[in-house]
Design an enzyme around this catalytic site. Structure first.
Site, PDB file in Angstrom:
ATOM      1  N   ARG A  83       0.825  -1.207   0.000  1.00 17.78           N
ATOM      2  CA  ARG A  83       0.000   0.000   0.000  1.00 17.78           C
ATOM      3  C   ARG A  83       0.863   1.264   0.000  1.00 17.78           C
ATOM      4  O   ARG A  83       0.525   2.261  -0.632  1.00 17.78           O
ATOM      5  CB  ARG A  83      -0.954  -0.008   1.186  1.00 17.78           C
ATOM      6  CG  ARG A  83      -1.899   1.190   1.198  1.00 17.78           C
ATOM      7  CD  ARG A  83      -2.897   1.133   2.333  1.00 17.78           C
ATOM      8  NE  ARG A  83      -3.934   0.155   2.066  1.00 17.78           N
ATOM      9  CZ  ARG A  83      -4.169  -0.903   2.822  1.00 17.78           C
ATOM     10  NH1 ARG A  83      -3.427  -1.123   3.888  1.00 17.78           N
ATOM     11  NH2 ARG A  83      -5.126  -1.749   2.525  1.00 17.78           N
ATOM     12  N   ALA A  84       1.990   1.220   0.701  1.00 18.84           N
ATOM     13  CA  ALA A  84       2.857   2.397   0.766  1.00 18.84           C
ATOM     14  C   ALA A  84       3.377   2.769  -0.616  1.00 18.84           C
ATOM     15  O   ALA A  84       3.451   3.956  -0.972  1.00 18.84           O
ATOM     16  CB  ALA A  84       4.018   2.138   1.723  1.00 18.84           C
TER      17      ALA A  84
END
Length: 678
Positions: free
Chosen positions: A275-276
């Site tokens: 997700r980052a």
């Protein structure tokens, strides 16, 4: 309608304004979490953002704000026939900390659903916030089940209501903004990760800037409309810039070289999952569009990392959030193009391959392009100085006191629990009657029905169907037939430590173990949504060194600075603990406490100190407080005073040898088991 404070009139807080503006340009960034102390314009900035958002076209009469160009096929108010849409201003919907689940996701009319077979659905705040802003002030104080529902909706873009076979789904895409004060407790790591960006805010220490903040606020309070009119031109310009950036956004190019820098940065800071990487890519693209460019530069990646990674990197809960900027720069240089302008994997990376491709974009009005972001300047990975360096600290108490010692390494504790069935706030520790959990029975609802027990309701209504003239397929249900489900889950508790910090307890290894145990239980409390407090006594009095809290950072700071020395006012410590518990019972009557007294049992100072301590102990016993005394007495001759104190408290005494960093949590477990047996 009240006039909101203009966004462009906010003084300073560059990172806060930038994070909000990037989400306005690209809602796919995933929202922003604003962390900071009280009175730093967090709420003011969020409420002011709505006035800058473009108007929203909606289907007339649709309670779920469907887009007339592409209406939701599953909309509960649909299907929608082709019709001209109407425009309205973007909404800012605020979710109160004490909101119910029904208020958040909406409520079903259970009686109509059973009797008529229709989905009579009343939309909640998620429906109101669709295509707008959902603002959660003090998001760290929101109940876990509400946060889960909120973030699930934010991730999926839809809200699902599933109850006893009745299902409703509607679109729920919104800009999620949360604010919090870290002193009041942290969010769980998995919840932090669901926010796209995070920014740290603090009050300016510059005198001129503080003066300007006060001047503008007073002017706004005296004449809100006149103040807003003076900033109308700046607001209009910023609104147009957001609209232009939205148009430019789809044309922004994210090259392979930039993607490599993003991936290398996320790997270097050991963030979990992917997700980052995705958030950084979206943020860097939004930064480029905000700056009016069609290519993402290395500076955009750097700025995106400072906004998207501080709350995602792996860290001990006692570490301050933030990034090591030197490490970030080194990673970007290593993953960037070679000095000759070529890239190992991309022979023609384009003009965005270098690390100096402009100002990095994303500088909002009044921002200083050369500034250092507060989130980086106020936090790095360098550990705090050891307490042994404290003699030079100004204001250090004198008078024979020993300097504070460092806490032992925190450890994972065993499961703590309080006997019986409580009714406290939702948590993850002791058994309790809660709104969520396994169903254990059914009762008649006292107020509004929130959790229907379907089987019990049908059983109550079935005998009366003939007398009620039932003729169709629907079940004839009356209000008296409805049954509320009773559920059993887990609650949070309060563990209060009463620590003897007198001269007889001043051994460094002993206090180090005590501090390590308290920090470990605080960490466990953070994970299980408990509260932990600390009362210390030494010299002539007792003090509340750590008010009941779940804030890991505040606890670590208080415990590290705890000094020792002086006499042993044991009775004062127990009475101070009684005062703390009395206040907590008034504040939250359903939260059950556990008292842990760490002492050798000696009591000095004043007339009959031991007898006074015994009476204070009986006071706790009379109120049914579960307790344990950790006996810290050492030497060949033992007086057994700690055991006497335990008997007065109605608790259990353990020896100092059992006070190890891997056993104190077990002592609490043993005490709760003994209380259950009693």
């Amino acid at each position: 309608m009240s006039t909101s404070y203009p966004f462009t009139a906010i003084v300073g807080q560059d990172d806060l304004r930038l994070g909000l503006l990037l989400n306005a340009v690209s809602p796919a960034v995933g929202g922003v979490l604003v962390r900071g102390e009280k009175g730093t314009a967090k709420s003011t900035a969020v409420r002011a953002l709505a006035a800058l958002m473009p108007e929203v076209p909606v289907v007339p009469g649709c309670r779920f704000s469907c887009d007339p160009g592409s209406p939701d096929p599953a909309c509960p108010d649909g299907p929608h026939a082709e019709a001209a849409g109407v425009s309205r201003a973007a909404r800012t919907v605020e979710l109160p900390v004490g909101a119910s689940e029904d208020r958040l996701v909406g409520a079903l009319d259970i009686e109509r659903a059973l009797s008529e077979g229709v989905k009579a659905f009343e939309p909640g705040l998620l429906a109101d916030a669709h295509r707008g802003i959902l603002y959660v002030d003090e998001v760290n104080l929101l109940h876990d089940h509400l946060v889960d529902l909120l973030l699930d909706a934010a991730a999926m873009g839809a809200s699902y209501v599933e109850r006893e076979g009745v299902s409703v789904r509607h679109a729920a895409r919104f800009l999620l903004v949360g604010t919090m004060n870290p002193e009041e407790g942290e969010l769980r790591p998995q919840l932090l990760d669901r926010f796209g960006l995070t920014v740290e805010v603090s009050a300016s220490r510059d005198t001129d800037e503080r003066v300007e903040v006060v001047r503008r606020r007073l002017a706004y309070d005296d004449d809100p409309e006149g103040f807003a009119a003076r900033w109308a031109e700046e607001e209009s310009a910023l609104r147009e810039r957001i609209a232009a950036a939205r148009v430019l956004l789809p044309r922004v190019v994210l090259s392979d070289g930039v993607l490599r820098q993003i991936a290398a940065t996320c790997a270097a800071f050991e963030v979990d999952g992917m997700r980052a990487d995705i958030v950084m890519a979206r943020t860097a693209t939004a930064l480029a569009a905000w700056a009016g460019r069609e290519e993402v530069t290395a500076d955009d990646v750097r700025q995106a990392a400072l906004l998207a990674l501080p709350h995602r990197r792996r860290r001990n809960p006692f570490d301050a959030p933030g990034l090591d900027e030197d490490k970030l720069d080194q990673t970007l240089d290593e993953a960037g193009p070679q000095e000759d302008g070529s890239d190992d994997d991309d022979p023609d990376p384009g003009p965005d391959g270098g690390g100096d491709g402009g100002g990095g974009g994303g500088v909002p009005p009044q921002a200083d392009g050369d500034r250092t972001p507060p989130s980086a300047s106020q936090s790095d990975d360098t550990p705090s100085p050891a307490p042994e360096s404290a003699p030079d600290t100004p204001g250090r108490p004198a008078g024979g006191e020993q300097q504070p010692v460092a806490a032992a390494e925190p450890f994972r504790t065993k499961m703590l629990s309080v006997p019986g069935l409580g009714e406290g706030a939702a948590g993850r520790r002791s058994r309790a009657r809660t709104e969520h959990g396994r169903t254990t029975g059914a009762v008649r609802p006292q107020g509004a029905l929130t959790k229907l027990h379907l089987a019990a309701t049908v059983q109550a209504a079935a005998p009366h169907q003939r007398s009620r003239g039932r003729s169709g397929r629907g079940l004839v249900v009356r209000r008296d037939d409805l049954r509320q489900a009773t559920r059993e889950g887990r609650e949070g508790n309060l563990v209060l430590f009463v620590v003897d910090a007198s001269g007889s307890m001043a051994a460094r290894q002993r206090m180090s173990a005590v501090k390590g145990a308290v920090l470990s239980l605080l960490l466990d409390a953070y994970q299980r949504r408990d509260k932990v407090g600390l009362v210390t006594f030494r010299g002539k009095e007792a003090e509340v060194a750590l008010p009941p809290t779940s804030s890991v950072d505040a606890a670590a700071a208080r415990l590290e600075s705890l000094p020792t020395g002086g006499r042993t006012p044991l009775a004062a410590g127990l009475l101070k603990a009684h005062d703390v518990l009395r206040v907590e019972r008034l504040r939250d009557p359903s939260r059950r406490p556990l008292l842990v007294v760490v002492t050798d049992g000696r009591a000095t100072g004043g007339p009959e100190p031991v007898a006074l301590a015994g009476r204070a102990g009986r006071l706790h016993r009379s109120e049914g407080t579960a307790s344990v005394v950790v006996d810290c007495e050492s030497g060949y001759v033992r007086l057994g005073l700690a055991g006497e104190l335990a008997r007065e408290l109605g608790g259990t005494a353990v020896t100092l040898d059992e006070l190890r960093a891997d056993s104190i949590a077990g002592l609490v477990k043993d005490v709760t088991a003994a209380g259950r047996a009693a």
